[in-house]
Design an enzyme around this catalytic site. Structure first.
Site, short mmCIF file in Angstrom:
data_model
loop_
_atom_site.label_atom_id
_atom_site.label_comp_id
_atom_site.label_asym_id
_atom_site.label_seq_id
_atom_site.Cartn_x
_atom_site.Cartn_y
_atom_site.Cartn_z
N ALA A 33 8.63 -83.57 113.58
CA ALA A 33 8.02 -84.15 112.39
C ALA A 33 6.90 -83.26 111.91
CB ALA A 33 7.50 -85.55 112.71
N ASN A 34 6.16 -83.68 110.90
CA ASN A 34 4.96 -82.95 110.46
C ASN A 34 3.91 -83.97 110.03
OD1 ASN A 34 5.13 -83.37 107.47
ND2 ASN A 34 7.09 -82.33 107.79
N ARG A 35 2.74 -83.49 109.62
CA ARG A 35 1.60 -84.36 109.39
C ARG A 35 1.53 -85.00 108.00
NH1 ARG A 35 -1.60 -84.07 113.71
NH2 ARG A 35 -1.57 -82.14 114.95
N ALA A 99 7.08 -82.90 102.38
CA ALA A 99 6.94 -81.81 103.35
C ALA A 99 8.23 -81.78 104.16
CB ALA A 99 5.73 -82.07 104.25
#
Ligand code: CTP
Ligand code: CA
Length: 225
Positions: A33-35, A99
């Site tokens: 995942a990402n932030r 994102a």
């Protein structure tokens, strides 16, 4: 109470917005995942709807309420996001705020177990489809295609190159390097530069809602010019 017609300049227009991160499964219980919180993209979807647009919001996994007047399609992976954007066409404009994970994993069917030898598993990564570049090159290309660029260095140089490489009309660039107090990813504020064919317009540091309102106004001006 009805708004005057000029307060709904996007009435009759369809805009696709992507927002949030994507999750790329590693095995049935793990993912990459990402932030991204989805906050900026959700605010943009809401601001466009407030100007009268029909908005399809293709959202990765986030914990946010759906903005008023917005049609939301929830997805998990980049490949699902690409398919949902394609299914939502045609559109007058697309704003790709998500994102998107750059890679997916050749996911295991079963939970990956630790090895007695202590050897870590090797994850085989493969590049995801570039949703923005694909859309910008498509015969069904919306009249206005807007991308985002999250950079940690050389923000304007990278954003300008990205605009050309991906075939976007505008790139909204921001510095996500952090270190200036609150970080952009997950935070409440954003300072962005709008990179267009005409050059760069730098906006002051603003709450994400205010960035959304200004961008929606700029999109309405471009579509109704
Ligand atoms: N994007 C997309 N599909 C992808 C990757 C990115 O649609 N697979 C979109 C993002 O939503 C954003 C823009 O492309 O609007 C730029 O994303 P970014 O990650 O900054 O660009 P990349 O081309 O992936 O370059 P980088 O190597 O800097 O990550
Ligand atoms: Ca990327």
């Amino acid at each position: 109470k009805r708004l005057p017609a000029d307060a709904r300049p996007l009435a009759g227009r369809h805009v696709i917005v992507t927002a949030g991160p994507t999750h790329e499964p590693i095995d049935p219980v793990r993912y990459i995942a990402n932030r991204s919180s989805g906050r900026q993209g959700f605010a943009i979807a809401g601001a466009l709807a407030a100007l009268g647009a029909r908005v399809t919001l293709v959202a990765g996994p986030v914990v946010l309420p759906t903005p008023a007047g917005v049609d939301r399609v929830d997805v998990e992976t980049a490949r699902e996001m690409a398919a949902a954007v394609d299914a939502a066409l045609p559109a007058d404009a697309a704003v790709m705020v998500a994102a998107v994970a750059d890679w997916h994993v050749a996911a295991a069917d079963q939970k990956i177990k630790k090895q007695p030898s202590g050897a870590p598993p090797a994850l085989a990564l493969a590049e995801n489809p570039d949703i923005l570049a694909t859309l910008a090159a498509s015969p069904r290309r919306p009249a206005l295609v807007v991308g985002f660029a999250a950079e940690t260095e050389q923000v304007l140089a990278h954003a300008t190159a990205k605009r050309a490489r991906k075939g976007a009309d505008w790139i909204v660039a921001n510095d996500v390097s952090g270190g200036k107090g609150e970080s952009v990813m997950g935070g409440a504020r954003n300072s962005v530069h709008i990179v267009t064919a005409d050059g760069v317009e730098s906006w002051p540091d603003l709450p994400k809602e205010a960035v959304a309102t200004r961008l929606a106004d700029r999109i309405a001006a471009a579509l109704t010019a």
